[in-house]
Design an enzyme around this catalytic site. Structure first.
Site, mmCIF file in Angstrom:
data_model
loop_
_atom_site.group_PDB
_atom_site.id
_atom_site.type_symbol
_atom_site.label_atom_id
_atom_site.label_comp_id
_atom_site.label_asym_id
_atom_site.label_seq_id
_atom_site.Cartn_x
_atom_site.Cartn_y
_atom_site.Cartn_z
ATOM 1 N N GLY A 128 0.848 -1.192 0.000
ATOM 2 C CA GLY A 128 0.000 0.000 0.000
ATOM 3 C C GLY A 128 0.874 1.228 0.000
ATOM 4 O O GLY A 128 2.069 1.156 0.321
ATOM 5 N N CYS B 56 5.386 -6.022 1.582
ATOM 6 C CA CYS B 56 5.688 -4.598 1.601
ATOM 7 C C CYS B 56 4.967 -3.907 2.763
ATOM 8 O O CYS B 56 5.287 -4.142 3.913
ATOM 9 C CB CYS B 56 5.331 -4.019 0.232
ATOM 10 S SG CYS B 56 5.995 -2.396 -0.034
ATOM 11 N N TYR B 57 3.969 -3.077 2.509
ATOM 12 C CA TYR B 57 3.244 -2.427 3.614
ATOM 13 C C TYR B 57 2.638 -3.474 4.550
ATOM 14 O O TYR B 57 2.546 -3.258 5.765
ATOM 15 C CB TYR B 57 2.139 -1.520 3.050
ATOM 16 C CG TYR B 57 1.405 -0.739 4.128
ATOM 17 C CD1 TYR B 57 1.959 0.412 4.693
ATOM 18 C CD2 TYR B 57 0.152 -1.154 4.593
ATOM 19 C CE1 TYR B 57 1.302 1.117 5.691
ATOM 20 C CE2 TYR B 57 -0.521 -0.452 5.588
ATOM 21 C CZ TYR B 57 0.065 0.687 6.136
ATOM 22 O OH TYR B 57 -0.592 1.381 7.123
ATOM 23 N N HIS C 122 8.060 -7.208 -3.844
ATOM 24 C CA HIS C 122 6.777 -7.648 -4.409
ATOM 25 C C HIS C 122 6.929 -8.951 -5.200
ATOM 26 O O HIS C 122 7.389 -8.926 -6.336
ATOM 27 C CB HIS C 122 6.210 -6.562 -5.335
ATOM 28 C CG HIS C 122 5.730 -5.371 -4.591
ATOM 29 N ND1 HIS C 122 4.441 -5.259 -4.115
ATOM 30 C CD2 HIS C 122 6.366 -4.237 -4.215
ATOM 31 C CE1 HIS C 122 4.301 -4.120 -3.478
ATOM 32 N NE2 HIS C 122 5.453 -3.479 -3.530
ATOM 33 N N GLU D 142 4.546 -10.618 -6.460
ATOM 34 C CA GLU D 142 3.435 -10.780 -7.413
ATOM 35 C C GLU D 142 3.699 -10.171 -8.782
ATOM 36 O O GLU D 142 2.997 -10.465 -9.732
ATOM 37 C CB GLU D 142 2.141 -10.190 -6.813
ATOM 38 C CG GLU D 142 2.073 -8.661 -6.696
ATOM 39 C CD GLU D 142 2.738 -8.099 -5.434
ATOM 40 O OE1 GLU D 142 3.598 -8.803 -4.865
ATOM 41 O OE2 GLU D 142 2.420 -6.968 -5.041
ATOM 42 N N SER E 240 -23.487 -5.485 -26.179
ATOM 43 C CA SER E 240 -22.904 -4.708 -27.282
ATOM 44 C C SER E 240 -22.303 -5.615 -28.342
ATOM 45 O O SER E 240 -22.009 -5.179 -29.438
ATOM 46 C CB SER E 240 -21.806 -3.801 -26.727
ATOM 47 O OG SER E 240 -20.694 -4.596 -26.328
ATOM 48 N N GLY E 241 -22.095 -6.884 -27.981
ATOM 49 C CA GLY E 241 -21.396 -7.763 -28.915
ATOM 50 C C GLY E 241 -19.910 -7.818 -28.608
ATOM 51 O O GLY E 241 -19.190 -8.639 -29.151
ATOM 52 N N GLY E 242 -19.427 -6.941 -27.711
ATOM 53 C CA GLY E 242 -18.032 -6.993 -27.284
ATOM 54 C C GLY E 242 -17.823 -8.175 -26.335
ATOM 55 O O GLY E 242 -18.785 -8.802 -25.902
ATOM 56 N N VAL E 243 -16.554 -8.445 -26.031
ATOM 57 C CA VAL E 243 -16.235 -9.628 -25.224
ATOM 58 C C VAL E 243 -16.909 -9.571 -23.848
ATOM 59 O O VAL E 243 -17.528 -10.538 -23.403
ATOM 60 C CB VAL E 243 -14.705 -9.732 -24.989
ATOM 61 C CG1 VAL E 243 -14.366 -11.001 -24.250
ATOM 62 C CG2 VAL E 243 -13.960 -9.640 -26.293
ATOM 63 N N ASP E 244 -16.787 -8.414 -23.189
ATOM 64 C CA ASP E 244 -17.209 -8.357 -21.785
ATOM 65 C C ASP E 244 -18.715 -8.563 -21.625
ATOM 66 O O ASP E 244 -19.153 -9.395 -20.834
ATOM 67 C CB ASP E 244 -16.794 -7.020 -21.158
ATOM 68 C CG ASP E 244 -15.329 -6.724 -21.400
ATOM 69 O OD1 ASP E 244 -14.593 -7.670 -21.722
ATOM 70 O OD2 ASP E 244 -14.923 -5.560 -21.279
ATOM 71 N N SER E 245 -19.503 -7.811 -22.383
ATOM 72 C CA SER E 245 -20.948 -7.967 -22.209
ATOM 73 C C SER E 245 -21.402 -9.326 -22.737
ATOM 74 O O SER E 245 -22.353 -9.917 -22.220
ATOM 75 C CB SER E 245 -21.717 -6.824 -22.876
ATOM 76 O OG SER E 245 -21.568 -6.832 -24.264
ATOM 77 N N SER E 246 -20.704 -9.860 -23.730
ATOM 78 C CA SER E 246 -21.072 -11.178 -24.256
ATOM 79 C C SER E 246 -20.849 -12.262 -23.212
ATOM 80 O O SER E 246 -21.690 -13.144 -23.029
ATOM 81 C CB SER E 246 -20.249 -11.520 -25.499
ATOM 82 O OG SER E 246 -20.542 -10.613 -26.526
ATOM 83 N N LYS F 161 -8.983 -9.222 -18.310
ATOM 84 C CA LYS F 161 -9.528 -9.523 -19.636
ATOM 85 C C LYS F 161 -9.283 -10.974 -20.070
ATOM 86 O O LYS F 161 -10.180 -11.645 -20.571
ATOM 87 C CB LYS F 161 -8.894 -8.572 -20.651
ATOM 88 C CG LYS F 161 -9.566 -8.552 -21.989
ATOM 89 C CD LYS F 161 -10.706 -7.591 -21.936
ATOM 90 C CE LYS F 161 -11.316 -7.276 -23.266
ATOM 91 N NZ LYS F 161 -12.335 -6.218 -23.104
#
Ligand code: XMP
Length: 530
Positions: free
Chosen positions: A61, A88-89, A175, A177, A229-235, A386
């Site tokens: 943080g 870290c923090y 870190h 990660e 919308s036909g995009g990846v996320d909403s699909s 994504k």
């Protein structure tokens, strides 16, 4: 509707102290096929007991432990007997609350360092004697709490890695990660598998089960609407919600007249015919084009399109209510609005120093809709990145053409037509765009780049065709690579491919006699031309 709880599995809790990497930690743990959940830093020890994790990771943080209003952990958490890894923090919290000494040295250490492993900690099993690590910290531990020993040091710190084996408490000043700590994943692996004894029992399949369960719990028998919308996320959200709640979900697909060629066909085929999702198709092209008449300024275009979208969406919901989809409980038929918000859309930050309160900024991709219509939001993929969403999509049976499609802006082709948007210009651009896409696919380049598209420059230049002088439009070709759309560079595709696209566009698309290739990076240019 089945609401049986998903089977219990191993779990790591991540306490969020505001690091930009918190979700990256969650993601790394998911990559180890172990379920992880991010919770706020101020979760109490008793709440943690109820959640029954196998172990806890404290994120980094931006604060210094001595800052006024700095986020502080409930120290009882260290007495639960659960393994804890402070990063870290998180390490500073551990040292600070367990009786060690932390100082703000005044110099922030950023960048690469070398960790020398000193006492064969379980955390570094199989990793040899030294490791490249990535630092980004200001505080430093100068005195270890009772029971702790050093497990590794860097040039600037004797306590870069510490442990109390008895109490299963571990701390890292660097870190593990981030990609700049190349073997960091193995450190997390040692913690998660060998110290917390988690089983590899979490996959995208378990995510889907878990997400379906949560959605069912959230929405009960109510109806949910999703702007598809036909995009990846909403699909992916459409497919996921359809699995979770079937016909309680209605998708609204708005044709704003600014879509690519045959886009509406693809969406209706995939979701209507294959998935049998309740799909309301709204052809609002005429409405959008009327509103765009005479609009030239790029910002104005975006605003007009955004506002009209909200109106069309409202009207569509009203129409659905009239045609009997309604329960009319909340004044409109749907209590919930689903959104394909992803983790990168959710910028969460904890502000400290001048402002002791926690500030969370959330960006939603459907601007304006929820506040006005009093929806409750359903955001089942907001913890995912994504590429994880794509995996979920594939697992749910969505076709590759949807899951791996390139991003397409909400205002559509309007931001790829410089100047006024007219039906003629749209038709020219669609034809050119179809050629770009099909040639990119044929040459095996489509899925390798971030975006590849045509832009219509309605400036006329002189050309010659047969014996005729022509005076026609120019198409600019934009092919870029990018990780996240924030920065981008133009792609060095083979000349032969450029030649094919250029010659096909100027030969086949009436109204175009010149094709140019955009060799600008972002910054200073943007990806879209408007
Ligand atoms: P720019 O042009 O800002 O674009 O470099 C970065 C990325 O964002 C996409 N983009 C949009 N996506 N609504 C969207 O959903 C928009 O208004 C919008 N504008 C740009 C663009 O295609 C690129 O991938």
């Amino acid at each position: 509707m089945k609401t049986a709880a998903p089977p219990k599995h191993s779990k790591i809790l991540i306490l969020d102290f505001g690091s930009q990497y918190t979700q990256v930690i969650a993601r790394r743990v998911r990559e180890l096929q172990v379920y992880s959940e991010v919770v706020p830093f101020n979760v109490s020890a008793s709440q943690i007991e109820k959640l029954q994790p196998n172990g806890i990771i404290l994120s980094g943080g931006p604060a210094s432990v001595y800052d006024k209003g700095a986020p502080q952990i409930d120290p009882e958490i260290f007495s639960l007997g659960l393994p804890v890894l402070g990063i870290c923090y998180g390490l500073m919290q551990m040292a600070h609350h367990l009786g060690g000494e932390v100082v703000f040295t005044g110099r922030r250490e950023y960048g690469a360092g070398m960790l020398h492993i000193t006492n064969g900690s379980k955390l570094f099993d199989g990793l040899g004697n030294q490791l490249d690590v990535w630092n980004s910290h200001g505080d430093e531990v100068t005195l270890l709490p009772k029971g702790f020993v050093a497990a590794g040091r860097t040039e600037s710190s004797n306590f870069a890695a510490v442990e109390d084996r008895q109490r299963h408490l571990y701390g890292l000043q660097f870190h593990p990660e981030v990609a700049h700590t190349p073997r960091g994943k193995e450190i997390l692996q040692n913690f998660v598998y060998h110290i917390c004894r988690c089983a590899m029992d979490w996959t995208m399949g378990s995510f889907i089960e878990e997400a379906c369960h949560r959605v069912r719990q959230q929405v009960g028998n109510e109806k949910v609407v999703l702007g598809l919308s036909g995009g990846v996320d909403s699909s992916v959200v459409a497919a996921l919600l359809h699995k979770a709640i079937g016909d309680q979900l209605t998708c609204i697909f708005v044709n704003n007249g600014l879509l690519r060629a045959r886009e509406e066909e693809v969406v209706q085929r995939v979701f209507g015919e294959n998935f049998h999702v309740k799909l309301s198709y709204v052809d609002a092209s005429a409405r959008f084009l009327t509103k765009l008449h005479g609009v030239i300024d790029p910002e104005r275009k975006r605003k007009v399109i955004g506002e009209e979208f909200i109106r069309v969406f409202e009207d569509a919901i009203g129409d659905l209510a009239k045609t009997g989809h309604s329960s009319q409980i909340t004044g409109h038929s749907f209590r919930f609005l689903a959104q394909g918000t992803l983790y990168p859309d959710v910028i969460e930050s904890i502000s400290i120093g001048g402002n002791p309160s926690q500030v969370i900024k959330t960006h939603h991709n459907v601007g304006g809709l929820p506040e006005k219509m009093h929806f409750e939001l359903v955001e089942p993929v907001r913890q995912l990145f994504k590429d994880e969403v794509r995996q979920v999509g594939l697992q749910l049976g969505l076709p590759k053409e949807i899951v791996y499609r390139q991003p397409f802006p909400g205002p559509g082709l309007a931001v790829r037509i410089l100047g006024e948007v007219t039906p003629e210009r749209l038709s020219i651009l669609r034809e050119a765009d179809t050629i770009v896409q099909s040639e990119m696919e044929a040459a095996d380049w489509y899925y390798k780049v971030w975006q590849s598209f045509a832009v219509l420059l309605p400036i006329q230049t002189v050309g010659v065709m047969g014996d005729q002088r022509t005076y026609e439009n120019t198409i600019a070709l934009r092919i870029v690579e990018s990780q996240d759309g924030m920065t981008a560079d133009w792609v060095r595709v083979p000349y032969e491919l450029l030649a094919r696209i250029s010659s096909r566009i100027s030969n086949e698309v009436k109204g175009v006699n010149r094709v140019v290739f955009d060799v600008s990076s972002k910054p200073p240019s943007t990806i879209e031309w408007e």
